[in-house]
Design an enzyme around this catalytic site. Sequence first.
Site, PDB file in Angstrom:
ATOM      1  N   ASP A 160      -3.416   9.577 -10.870  1.00 39.57           N
ATOM      2  CA  ASP A 160      -3.522   8.451 -11.829  1.00 39.57           C
ATOM      3  C   ASP A 160      -2.173   8.191 -12.505  1.00 39.57           C
ATOM      4  O   ASP A 160      -1.726   7.045 -12.621  1.00 39.57           O
ATOM      5  CB  ASP A 160      -4.557   8.784 -12.920  1.00 39.57           C
ATOM      6  CG  ASP A 160      -5.981   8.601 -12.411  1.00 39.57           C
ATOM      7  OD1 ASP A 160      -6.137   8.096 -11.278  1.00 39.57           O
ATOM      8  OD2 ASP A 160      -6.921   8.971 -13.142  1.00 39.57           O
ATOM      9  N   ASN A 209      -2.980  13.275  -4.485  1.00 39.78           N
ATOM     10  CA  ASN A 209      -4.316  13.550  -5.053  1.00 39.78           C
ATOM     11  C   ASN A 209      -4.802  14.916  -4.623  1.00 39.78           C
ATOM     12  O   ASN A 209      -5.274  15.713  -5.447  1.00 39.78           O
ATOM     13  CB  ASN A 209      -5.325  12.508  -4.549  1.00 39.78           C
ATOM     14  CG  ASN A 209      -5.507  11.358  -5.538  1.00 39.78           C
ATOM     15  OD1 ASN A 209      -5.118  11.466  -6.684  1.00 39.78           O
ATOM     16  ND2 ASN A 209      -6.074  10.262  -5.058  1.00 39.78           N
ATOM     17  N   ASP A 225       0.865  -1.188   0.000  1.00 40.41           N
ATOM     18  CA  ASP A 225       0.000   0.000   0.000  1.00 40.41           C
ATOM     19  C   ASP A 225       0.898   1.234   0.000  1.00 40.41           C
ATOM     20  O   ASP A 225       1.837   1.341   0.800  1.00 40.41           O
ATOM     21  CB  ASP A 225      -0.897  -0.025   1.252  1.00 40.41           C
ATOM     22  CG  ASP A 225      -1.937   1.079   1.250  1.00 40.41           C
ATOM     23  OD1 ASP A 225      -3.140   0.750   1.158  1.00 40.41           O
ATOM     24  OD2 ASP A 225      -1.539   2.264   1.306  1.00 40.41           O
ATOM     25  N   ASP A 251      -4.669   2.501  -3.951  1.00 36.50           N
ATOM     26  CA  ASP A 251      -3.203   2.527  -4.052  1.00 36.50           C
ATOM     27  C   ASP A 251      -2.594   1.244  -3.500  1.00 36.50           C
ATOM     28  O   ASP A 251      -1.474   1.240  -3.003  1.00 36.50           O
ATOM     29  CB  ASP A 251      -2.636   3.775  -3.350  1.00 36.50           C
ATOM     30  CG  ASP A 251      -2.992   3.789  -1.859  1.00 36.50           C
ATOM     31  OD1 ASP A 251      -3.820   2.948  -1.445  1.00 36.50           O
ATOM     32  OD2 ASP A 251      -2.447   4.636  -1.127  1.00 36.50           O
ATOM     33  N   ARG A 277      14.346  -3.883  -2.098  1.00 33.36           N
ATOM     34  CA  ARG A 277      14.484  -3.247  -3.433  1.00 33.36           C
ATOM     35  C   ARG A 277      13.230  -2.430  -3.774  1.00 33.36           C
ATOM     36  O   ARG A 277      13.315  -1.337  -4.316  1.00 33.36           O
ATOM     37  CB  ARG A 277      14.697  -4.317  -4.517  1.00 33.36           C
ATOM     38  CG  ARG A 277      16.143  -4.750  -4.653  1.00 33.36           C
ATOM     39  CD  ARG A 277      16.445  -5.269  -6.072  1.00 33.36           C
ATOM     40  NE  ARG A 277      15.569  -6.339  -6.503  1.00 33.36           N
ATOM     41  CZ  ARG A 277      15.736  -7.614  -6.165  1.00 33.36           C
ATOM     42  NH1 ARG A 277      16.747  -7.975  -5.383  1.00 33.36           N
ATOM     43  NH2 ARG A 277      14.903  -8.528  -6.589  1.00 33.36           N
TER      44      ARG A 277
HETATM   45  N1  LIG Z   1      -5.912   9.290  -8.417  1.00 37.57           N
HETATM   46  C1  LIG Z   1      -6.518   8.204  -7.945  1.00 37.57           C
HETATM   47  N2  LIG Z   1      -6.759   8.093  -6.680  1.00 37.57           N
HETATM   48  C2  LIG Z   1      -7.339   6.993  -6.156  1.00 37.57           C
HETATM   49  C3  LIG Z   1      -7.714   5.933  -7.013  1.00 37.57           C
HETATM   50  N3  LIG Z   1      -8.274   4.947  -6.287  1.00 37.57           N
HETATM   51  C4  LIG Z   1      -8.259   5.394  -5.040  1.00 37.57           C
HETATM   52  N4  LIG Z   1      -7.679   6.639  -4.910  1.00 37.57           N
HETATM   53  C5  LIG Z   1      -7.455   7.456  -3.786  1.00 37.57           C
HETATM   54  O1  LIG Z   1      -6.333   6.934  -3.105  1.00 37.57           O
HETATM   55  C6  LIG Z   1      -6.362   7.318  -1.767  1.00 37.57           C
HETATM   56  C7  LIG Z   1      -6.026   6.131  -0.921  1.00 37.57           C
HETATM   57  O2  LIG Z   1      -6.175   6.464   0.452  1.00 37.57           O
HETATM   58  P1  LIG Z   1      -5.075   6.160   1.459  1.00 37.57           P
HETATM   59  O3  LIG Z   1      -4.483   4.816   1.252  1.00 37.57           O
HETATM   60  O4  LIG Z   1      -5.651   6.446   2.806  1.00 37.57           O
HETATM   61  O5  LIG Z   1      -4.023   7.285   1.154  1.00 37.57           O
HETATM   62  P2  LIG Z   1      -2.597   7.424   1.728  1.00 37.57           P
HETATM   63  O6  LIG Z   1      -2.295   8.863   1.666  1.00 37.57           O
HETATM   64  O7  LIG Z   1      -1.680   6.549   0.939  1.00 37.57           O
HETATM   65  O8  LIG Z   1      -2.680   6.957   3.221  1.00 37.57           O
HETATM   66  P3  LIG Z   1      -1.831   5.880   3.942  1.00 37.57           P
HETATM   67  O9  LIG Z   1      -2.093   4.607   3.252  1.00 37.57           O
HETATM   68  O10 LIG Z   1      -2.264   5.870   5.356  1.00 37.57           O
HETATM   69  O11 LIG Z   1      -0.428   6.314   3.770  1.00 37.57           O
HETATM   70  C8  LIG Z   1      -7.809   7.808  -1.558  1.00 37.57           C
HETATM   71  O12 LIG Z   1      -7.764   9.228  -1.414  1.00 37.57           O
HETATM   72  C9  LIG Z   1      -8.565   7.420  -2.796  1.00 37.57           C
HETATM   73  O13 LIG Z   1      -9.562   8.385  -3.117  1.00 37.57           O
HETATM   74  C10 LIG Z   1      -7.452   6.071  -8.404  1.00 37.57           C
HETATM   75  O14 LIG Z   1      -7.729   5.217  -9.234  1.00 37.57           O
HETATM   76  N5  LIG Z   1      -6.848   7.225  -8.798  1.00 37.57           N
END
Ligand SMILES: Nc1nc2c(ncn2[C@@H]2O[C@H](COP(=O)(O)OP(=O)(O)OP(=O)(O)O)[C@@H](O)[C@H]2O)c(=O)[nH]1
Length: 364
Positions: free
Chosen positions: A257, A248, A240, A283, A304
């Site tokens: 994206d 975003n 993740d 993500d 890696r």
């Molecule tokens: N641009 C984009 N954003 C997405 C997509 N699918 C999900 N997201 C966004 O990805 C983000 C995932 O949330 P988190 O995993 O909490 O974000 P993070 O900042 O990585 O948080 P941590 O995992 O705690 O580090 C959310 O804001 C979703 O709206 C996608 O296909 N495209």
Amino acid sequence: MAGLFVAMYQLVDYSEQKDLVDRQRYQVVTLGKAITNAESGQRGYLLTGHTLFLDALEQGQAEAMKAISLLEHDLDTSSAARPLLANIKQLVQQKFNAMDKSVQVQMHAGEYAPHLSLSRDRGRELMKLIDGQLAQIDEQLLIKRQWFEQAIRNRILASVTVAILLSIVIISVLVFSYRSTTLLLEQVMENQAVAKQLSHQADHDLLTSLPNRRSVNVYLESTYEMARIGSKQFAVFFMDLDGFKRVNDAYGHDVGDALLIEVANMFKRVLRQSDFLARQGGDEFVLVVSSYLHRLELTQLAQRLIHLFAQPVVVRGIPLEIGVSIGIAEYPHHGKNVKQLLHVADKAMYDSKKNGKNRFSFGE
Ligand SMILES: Nc1nc2c(ncn2[C@@H]2O[C@H](COP(=O)(O)OP(=O)(O)OP(=O)(O)O)[C@@H](O)[C@H]2O)c(=O)[nH]1
């Protein structure tokens, strides 16, 4: 098509008829020559008294009679030349009788007496009549020949015209069927391409083109089955991204994206052919490693992957600072089925998040 056959048949028929007319004209000429030869024999005998000339006389007479009988056989029953030929036959017979008579007179005279026989010969007069009628027959035959020649020319023209039209029709049909077949093939290929695309879309993530969550389950089930039967091991990495939401929020979804696409490519660059990488959603990524001998190899791979984010990832000229948290579960050590393994890997990933992110943890 039938027209072509009729034209060809008539062409052959008219050619044969024309040949027959030529043969008849040849017989007319032969008849004239034979009478002249016979006459020469008669005159030779009357003038010299040599019996040698009698052979020429007989031969000429025989040839003339033969030519007459051939003409009688060959001329059409309805031909206007027939009555002329009948006339000629009578005249020739009269002429030959007169010749025979003059020869008999000469023979009975006992000695050479040309003045006696020649003066009584009406042959010249008869020959004139015969020549005139032979010329009439030849004229009629010539007209007939010319008619056949013209008819042959017309039939050749008709055959060529019909053949050209037929070729045009055949070529048109071939071109039409070729185009229809090509269109049909194009349609089939297009349908196949659409079906292939639909099938690909069902199994793959539209954004990154990686296999999707559905594929993860299918792949893991078959890997698990093979490992179970072959008593082998495999590992599931649950990954993740860290700080993705910030990207975003700061730069918009488009940049988010593009970052996901870039990350997928970066992952692929450090993986081996035998590794399976998929986008689980958002993500999150899942990696299945099915050929390794020691856990150390998994550790090195995880390092890696994390190292990829040591520097900011540049997307559309923007340096983006993100990381990845990884949870690892091994079969058979951490779970006896797919669901269990995914759960352990997911939990291990959360452990990595909890412990400060951008790190990896093995399941418990
Ligand atoms: N641009 C984009 N954003 C997405 C997509 N699918 C999900 N997201 C966004 O990805 C983000 C995932 O949330 P988190 O995993 O909490 O974000 P993070 O900042 O990585 O948080 P941590 O995992 O705690 O580090 C959310 O804001 C979703 O709206 C996608 O296909 N495209």
